[in-house]
Design an enzyme around this catalytic site. Structure first.
Site, PDB file in Angstrom:
ATOM      1  N   GLU A 132       3.678   8.707   2.111  1.00  0.00           N
ATOM      2  CA  GLU A 132       2.524  10.511   1.981  1.00  0.00           C
ATOM      3  C   GLU A 132       2.899  10.863   1.014  1.00  0.00           C
ATOM      4  O   GLU A 132       4.201  10.892   0.756  1.00  0.00           O
ATOM      5  CB  GLU A 132       3.221  10.560   3.285  1.00  0.00           C
ATOM      6  CG  GLU A 132       2.405  11.680   3.787  1.00  0.00           C
ATOM      7  CD  GLU A 132       2.847  12.767   3.228  1.00  0.00           C
ATOM      8  OE1 GLU A 132       1.859  13.261   2.744  1.00  0.00           O
ATOM      9  OE2 GLU A 132       3.250  13.673   3.668  1.00  0.00           O
TER      10      GLU A 132
ATOM     11  N   CYS B 137       1.876  18.937   1.641  1.00  0.00           N
ATOM     12  CA  CYS B 137       0.311  18.598   1.226  1.00  0.00           C
ATOM     13  C   CYS B 137      -0.658  18.673   1.014  1.00  0.00           C
ATOM     14  O   CYS B 137      -1.509  17.830   1.034  1.00  0.00           O
ATOM     15  CB  CYS B 137       1.456  17.048   1.343  1.00  0.00           C
ATOM     16  SG  CYS B 137       1.718  16.263   3.466  1.00  0.00           S
TER      17      CYS B 137
END
Length: 495
Positions: free
Chosen positions: A229, A267
């Site tokens: 990720e 993110c």
């Protein structure tokens, strides 16, 4: 706050220098715990999830304190983005885990009759989770929920850049969960490298592409599957709106997604906004006025994690052409590691602020002639973790879904998709691969084992030589249509 920040830096240095031998010993203990077989039972999995829920309830204030020490997060933000999301996720897993574990019955073709088949989920074994510093509690425990629900033994390596939360996890996980099968392993890069010398059955890494390449290279030695990720520059397409109310609501949500979620250090945070040139003044005016109401007091916004990241962000504005594009904010407090919410209009597209992931409270606004031009703009850049669009245009929504590629697409909001358990969370291409959250977390840490059972009632000689044209003709006929499934369905014997 300056003294606190220095203390954090000292803690990071201490963890980075921690000896790696303990980490390897703990990894061996996890393997022994998994091989004992107890993590496979439904009762064990449920007990671990209940223990985690007790931890979050009984140690909530300690969790808030740790998140504030590491990142200056307000307790409301800490609950909204981390503690509350985890409570919801753990409760959902506890409710559904029995269904997730159940074998799935599948059809078999006529050529295999009589037979039955199932897909049986089984735990992968011993898994390693590397979490990140920006949501140090959530990015540690969200995947842990899935790994435990799937019946694995788990090693959790929290980020050394969030030492207070790492210590909170180390101090409490063993008290509320099975300490022999769920372990927190603290340390810096040396410990991480030593852990990757060990054989794992799955590794989940959340962080930057540079470290992800190191993790993947190390995992390849053992053919260990890896999920990554990684984030990326998440665009926000802001269409023109005739309703002042809709503009205000959209701006509220944009500000929440950019500045009140770890000060943009996320993110999935909005990295830049694309808007039509004619509508940009309206958007900027509402952004400025709303920022004054929401974040006039910077105590309601997280600080930058450390001095190195503070310097990285401040350097993005050193280019005179970039600095000239600042419309709002731009003030830096190095002592307290705080950066004022900053808006830029049309900085150079080849500048670092437009080519690197910002990961902070700086927001470039890029104008386009027509909002449809934003699609080509997004397509010309690496695939992001998320694409956001505020629009009521059905055709624009359709084009964004069909013509752009990203981990997720969210219309008329941002970041909230992270908290929806029924949606998978993960990237594509350079923004990562592998998906988790809800049942997807369970599946990430499970192996779907195919199980076929056959009997001896019927034995067709078609599969055996000697061959002839009649056998070939019969095989063509059998492979063309599944008579058994048709008959059973017709008689109502199969749903």
């Amino acid at each position: 706050m300056g003294t606190m920040a220095a203390s954090v830096e000292e803690q990071v240095d201490a963890l980075a220098a921690a000896p790696p031998q303990r980490a390897l010993r703990l990894a061996g203990e996890l393997r022994a715990a998994y091989e004992s077989g107890r993590t496979r039972s439904l009762a064990w999995r449920q007990s671990q999830l209940r223990g985690l829920l007790r931890l979050l309830a009984e140690k909530e204030e300690d969790a808030f304190r740790a998140l504030h020490d590491d990142l200056g997060k307000h307790r409301a933000e800490a609950y909204r983005d981390e503690v509350g999301v985890l409570v919801k996720s753990a409760n959902a897993a506890l409710k559904e885990i029995g269904k997730w574990m159940a074998p799935e019955k599948v059809w078999v073709p006529l050529v295999a009759y009589p037979a039955s088949a199932q897909v049986v989920p089984e735990p992968l074994g011993v898994v390693l989770i590397f979490s990140c510093w920006n949501f140090p509690l959530g990015l540690s425990l969200e995947p842990l929920i899935g790994a435990i629900a799937a019946g694995n033994a788990v090693a959790l390596k929290p980020s050394e850049m969030a030492p207070a939360t790492a210590k909170f996890l180390e101090d409490n996980i063993g008290e509320y969960m099975d300490a022999t099968a769920v372990k927190v392993i603290q340390g810096g890069p040396a410990v991480g490298e030593q852990l990757m010398e060990h054989r794992w059955d799955k590794v989940l890494f959340t962080g930057c592409p540079r470290v992800a390449r190191v993790v993947m290279a190390a995992a390849a030695k053992h053919l260990t599957p890896v999920a990554l990720e990684l984030g990326g520059k998440c665009p926000c397409i802001f269409d023109s709106m005739s309703s002042a109310r809709k503009v205000q609501i959209a701006v509220n949500r944009l500000i929440s997604a950019k500045w009140s979620s770890c000060a943009g250090q996320a993110c999935i945070a909005i990295d830049y906004v694309l808007v039509e040139e004619r509508f940009a003044p309206t958007l900027i005016k509402v952004l400025k006025s709303t920022l004054k109401r929401f974040l006039a007091d910077l105590d309601h916004m997280a600080r930058i994690v450390n001095a190195r990241h503070f310097q990285r962000l401040s350097s993005l504005l050193k280019d005179t052409s970039v600095a000239a594009s600042v419309l709002h904010g731009g003030n830096f407090d190095a002592k307290n590691l705080c950066i004022e919410p900053t808006i830029l209009l049309n900085p150079p597209l080849d500048s670092a602020i437009m080519t690197e992931e910002i990961f902070g409270p700086l927001l470039p606004i890029i104008t386009v002639e027509k909002i449809e031009d934003s699609i080509a703009f997004v397509r010309a850049r690496p695939k992001p973790l998320a694409v956001y669009a505020f629009t009521n245009s059905a055709s624009l929504k359709r084009r964004i879904v069909e013509e752009t590629s990203s981990g997720s697409v969210t219309f008329n909001d941002a970041v909230v998709q992270y908290g929806i358990d029924t949606l998978p969370f993960g990237g594509v291409g350079p923004s990562g691969f592998g998906q988790y959250h809800g049942k997807y977390s369970f599946e990430m840490f499970s192996h779907k084992k195919a199980v076929l059972r056959r009997g001896y009632l019927v034995e067709s000689m078609l599969r055996y030589p000697p061959w002839d044209e009649q056998k070939i003709a019969m095989m063509r006929h059998l492979f063309r249509f599944n008579y058994v499934r048709f008959i059973f369905t017709f008689l109502g014997l199969w749903n």
